[in-house]
Design an enzyme around this catalytic site. Structure first.
Site, PDB file in Angstrom:
ATOM      1  N   SER A   1       0.830  -1.204   0.000  1.00  0.00           N
ATOM      2  CA  SER A   1       0.000   0.000   0.000  1.00  0.00           C
ATOM      3  C   SER A   1       0.858   1.245   0.000  1.00  0.00           C
ATOM      4  O   SER A   1       0.366   2.335  -0.266  1.00  0.00           O
ATOM      5  CB  SER A   1      -0.840   0.072   1.276  1.00  0.00           C
ATOM      6  OG  SER A   1      -1.487  -1.122   1.521  1.00  0.00           O
TER       7      SER A   1
ATOM      8  N   HIS B   1      -1.896  -3.127  -6.708  1.00  0.00           N
ATOM      9  CA  HIS B   1      -2.489  -2.933  -5.388  1.00  0.00           C
ATOM     10  C   HIS B   1      -4.003  -3.159  -5.422  1.00  0.00           C
ATOM     11  O   HIS B   1      -4.721  -2.441  -6.109  1.00  0.00           O
ATOM     12  CB  HIS B   1      -2.169  -1.506  -4.898  1.00  0.00           C
ATOM     13  CG  HIS B   1      -2.655  -1.227  -3.529  1.00  0.00           C
ATOM     14  ND1 HIS B   1      -3.153  -0.010  -3.140  1.00  0.00           N
ATOM     15  CD2 HIS B   1      -2.749  -2.029  -2.430  1.00  0.00           C
ATOM     16  CE1 HIS B   1      -3.510  -0.067  -1.866  1.00  0.00           C
ATOM     17  NE2 HIS B   1      -3.293  -1.272  -1.427  1.00  0.00           N
TER      18      HIS B   1
HETATM   19  C1  LIG Z   1      -5.510  -0.176   3.026  1.00  0.00           C
HETATM   20  C2  LIG Z   1      -5.347  -0.459   1.590  1.00  0.00           C
HETATM   21  O1  LIG Z   1      -4.236  -0.515   1.147  1.00  0.00           O
HETATM   22  C3  LIG Z   1      -6.427  -0.553   0.656  1.00  0.00           C
HETATM   23  C4  LIG Z   1      -7.780  -0.934   1.116  1.00  0.00           C
HETATM   24  O2  LIG Z   1      -8.120  -2.077   1.097  1.00  0.00           O
HETATM   25  S1  LIG Z   1      -8.754   0.335   1.593  1.00  0.00           S
HETATM   26  C5  LIG Z   1     -10.287  -0.436   1.947  1.00  0.00           C
HETATM   27  C6  LIG Z   1     -11.181  -0.424   0.763  1.00  0.00           C
HETATM   28  N1  LIG Z   1     -12.443  -1.064   1.119  1.00  0.00           N
HETATM   29  C7  LIG Z   1     -13.516  -0.369   1.470  1.00  0.00           C
HETATM   30  O3  LIG Z   1     -13.530   0.863   1.455  1.00  0.00           O
HETATM   31  C8  LIG Z   1     -14.676  -1.205   1.907  1.00  0.00           C
HETATM   32  C9  LIG Z   1     -15.917  -0.375   2.080  1.00  0.00           C
HETATM   33  N2  LIG Z   1     -17.053  -1.262   2.424  1.00  0.00           N
HETATM   34  C10 LIG Z   1     -17.722  -1.945   1.493  1.00  0.00           C
HETATM   35  O4  LIG Z   1     -17.468  -1.879   0.302  1.00  0.00           O
HETATM   36  C11 LIG Z   1     -18.869  -2.801   2.006  1.00  0.00           C
HETATM   37  O5  LIG Z   1     -19.214  -2.338   3.293  1.00  0.00           O
HETATM   38  C12 LIG Z   1     -18.511  -4.329   2.080  1.00  0.00           C
HETATM   39  C13 LIG Z   1     -18.369  -4.868   0.659  1.00  0.00           C
HETATM   40  C14 LIG Z   1     -17.237  -4.588   2.861  1.00  0.00           C
HETATM   41  C15 LIG Z   1     -19.631  -5.050   2.810  1.00  0.00           C
HETATM   42  O6  LIG Z   1     -20.823  -4.673   2.212  1.00  0.00           O
HETATM   43  P1  LIG Z   1     -22.228  -4.785   2.991  1.00  0.00           P
HETATM   44  O7  LIG Z   1     -23.287  -4.388   2.015  1.00  0.00           O
HETATM   45  O8  LIG Z   1     -22.132  -4.089   4.283  1.00  0.00           O
HETATM   46  O9  LIG Z   1     -22.296  -6.273   3.403  1.00  0.00           O
HETATM   47  P2  LIG Z   1     -22.804  -7.530   2.607  1.00  0.00           P
HETATM   48  O10 LIG Z   1     -24.238  -7.391   2.215  1.00  0.00           O
HETATM   49  O11 LIG Z   1     -22.434  -8.684   3.488  1.00  0.00           O
HETATM   50  O12 LIG Z   1     -21.892  -7.563   1.309  1.00  0.00           O
HETATM   51  C16 LIG Z   1     -22.182  -6.887   0.104  1.00  0.00           C
HETATM   52  C17 LIG Z   1     -21.659  -7.719  -1.010  1.00  0.00           C
HETATM   53  O13 LIG Z   1     -20.238  -7.886  -0.882  1.00  0.00           O
HETATM   54  C18 LIG Z   1     -19.910  -9.291  -0.769  1.00  0.00           C
HETATM   55  N3  LIG Z   1     -18.857  -9.423   0.229  1.00  0.00           N
HETATM   56  C19 LIG Z   1     -18.756  -8.805   1.414  1.00  0.00           C
HETATM   57  N4  LIG Z   1     -17.607  -9.144   2.021  1.00  0.00           N
HETATM   58  C20 LIG Z   1     -16.978 -10.012   1.185  1.00  0.00           C
HETATM   59  C21 LIG Z   1     -15.745 -10.713   1.249  1.00  0.00           C
HETATM   60  N5  LIG Z   1     -14.905 -10.598   2.278  1.00  0.00           N
HETATM   61  N6  LIG Z   1     -15.395 -11.511   0.207  1.00  0.00           N
HETATM   62  C22 LIG Z   1     -16.207 -11.640  -0.852  1.00  0.00           C
HETATM   63  N7  LIG Z   1     -17.401 -10.993  -0.973  1.00  0.00           N
HETATM   64  C23 LIG Z   1     -17.774 -10.196   0.044  1.00  0.00           C
HETATM   65  C24 LIG Z   1     -21.181  -9.953  -0.299  1.00  0.00           C
HETATM   66  O14 LIG Z   1     -21.202 -11.301  -0.724  1.00  0.00           O
HETATM   67  C25 LIG Z   1     -22.254  -9.116  -0.972  1.00  0.00           C
HETATM   68  O15 LIG Z   1     -22.415  -9.506  -2.324  1.00  0.00           O
HETATM   69  P3  LIG Z   1     -23.872  -9.445  -3.031  1.00  0.00           P
HETATM   70  O16 LIG Z   1     -24.444  -8.097  -2.733  1.00  0.00           O
HETATM   71  O17 LIG Z   1     -23.561  -9.652  -4.487  1.00  0.00           O
HETATM   72  O18 LIG Z   1     -24.622 -10.571  -2.397  1.00  0.00           O
END
Ligand SMILES: CC(=O)CC(=O)SCCNC(=O)CCNC(=O)[C@H](O)C(C)(C)COP(=O)(O)OP(=O)(O)OC[C@H]1O[C@@H](n2cnc3c(N)ncnc32)[C@H](O)[C@@H]1OP(=O)(O)O
Length: 292
Positions: free
Chosen positions: A127, A148
């Site tokens: 990152s 990334h």
């Molecule tokens: C630090 C770094 O270097 C970089 C980074 O990673 S920064 C972080 C970037 N990530 C973010 O900002 C995450 C923001 N959050 C989100 O996008 C969402 O909250 C989330 C996808 C994590 C969860 O979403 P949610 O709507 O609250 O939960 P949920 O309904 O369980 O999941 C939504 C979808 O994502 C999928 N999903 C959630 N977590 C998952 C996982 N770990 N693996 C695979 N699929 C997943 C679910 O299966 C669901 O799919 P469908 O809608 O097609 O059925």
């Protein structure tokens, strides 16, 4: 562009590390039909990683995202090892271990020795660590690049591509074809500056939220609800920090602070104390919130 220029030549992928990000990256690659070899340091870590990955695949099948046949075929495309020597025939290796420059550098030195394919790409999911430092640890700095991914890797559509000063144009375009054509991700390019595009914007925001909580301006729930309901973010900054892992947030902040010496990248004391206490977020069962 000549015919075939938009077809990726990458079929065999190696993933170093089967933690949160490594497992997600391996899942994305295997679901895309690629042959994937995943490495961990110990048999125990490998078993934990394999379980994490297979559970995620089973969930995808339960939710109807992949059929039972695809589940079996995807599992069959995944191989696990504790011996990086088995990466000899990989077209692309993606390193996804802890955000620690020394650990990553040593892995790149080993990969340089063991990957025999002359044109293999050696990539890091870092990152924030300068790609050029990993590139010059190898005898093929033109073939090292940052790819990334974002957490959860199977869900987030983006990858950042980060060429080092030494990376060839050929490596960059092959990595872009891999990300877009093989994985179906959207790729953006960034210069080799700590934080790249997304973390350069995201980390100061997360640190501000932690400072706000630490200074008692609002409760954790109100901070998170504020951004979820006020700005339509899928999760608030404290929940998101727990998802990313507080150790990772702190390491990325540290690297960015080292690079720019800007106070906005300085980790607040509370974050460091939580890391010291082992409260790293979801992966340890407790962070700003507690998890089952
Ligand atoms: C630090 C770094 O270097 C970089 C980074 O990673 S920064 C972080 C970037 N990530 C973010 O900002 C995450 C923001 N959050 C989100 O996008 C969402 O909250 C989330 C996808 C994590 C969860 O979403 P949610 O709507 O609250 O939960 P949920 O309904 O369980 O999941 C939504 C979808 O994502 C999928 N999903 C959630 N977590 C998952 C996982 N770990 N693996 C695979 N699929 C997943 C679910 O299966 C669901 O799919 P469908 O809608 O097609 O059925």
């Amino acid at each position: 562009m000549s015919e075939g220029d938009d077809v990726t030549d990458i079929e065999r992928v190696g993933v170093v590390g089967c933690g949160q990000m490594g497992a997600g990256i391996a899942e994305v690659c295997a679901r895309a039909g690629l042959d994937v070899m995943v490495a961990e340091t110990t048999g125990e870590a490998l078993e934990i990683g394999r379980t994490r990955l297979f559970n995620s695949l089973s969930k995808a099948a339960e939710r109807g995202k992949i059929s039972e046949e695809e589940l079996t075929a995807t599992q069959d495309r995944l191989n696990f090892t504790t011996d990086l020597g088995e990466f000899a025939d990989r077209d692309l290796v993606i390193e996804a271990v802890v955000e620690n420059e020394q650990v990553k550098t040593e892995i790149f030195q080993v990969l340089d020795q063991v990957v025999t394919r002359q044109d293999a790409i050696l990539a890091s999911n870092t990152s924030s660590i300068p790609l050029v430092k990993l590139a010059v640890a190898t005898s093929r700095p033109d073939q090292v690049i940052g790819i990334h991914f974002f957490n959860p890797a199977p869900v987030q559509k983006l990858v950042e591509l980060i060429p080092a000063l030494t990376t060839s144009e050929g490596t960059l375009s092959r990595a872009q074809l891999f990300a877009e054509k093989a994985l179906g991700k959207h790729a953006i390019r960034a210069q080799d500056r700590s934080g790249f595009v997304v973390n350069a914007l995201l980390i100061p925001y997360l640190l501000s939220a932690i400072r706000m909580f630490e200074s008692g301006i609002a409760s954790r729930e109100d901070i998170d609800n504020g951004m979820e309901m006020g700005c339509a973010h899928p999760m608030g900054p404290l929940k998101l920090s727990d998802l990313i892992g507080l150790d990772t947030v702190a390491s990325v902040a540290y690297s960015m602070y080292e690079e720019f010496k800007e106070p906005l990248y300085a980790a607040p004391p509370l974050l460091q104390r939580m890391v010291d206490a082992g409260r790293l977020g979801r992966k340890t069962g407790s962070g700003f919130y507690t998890y089952d």
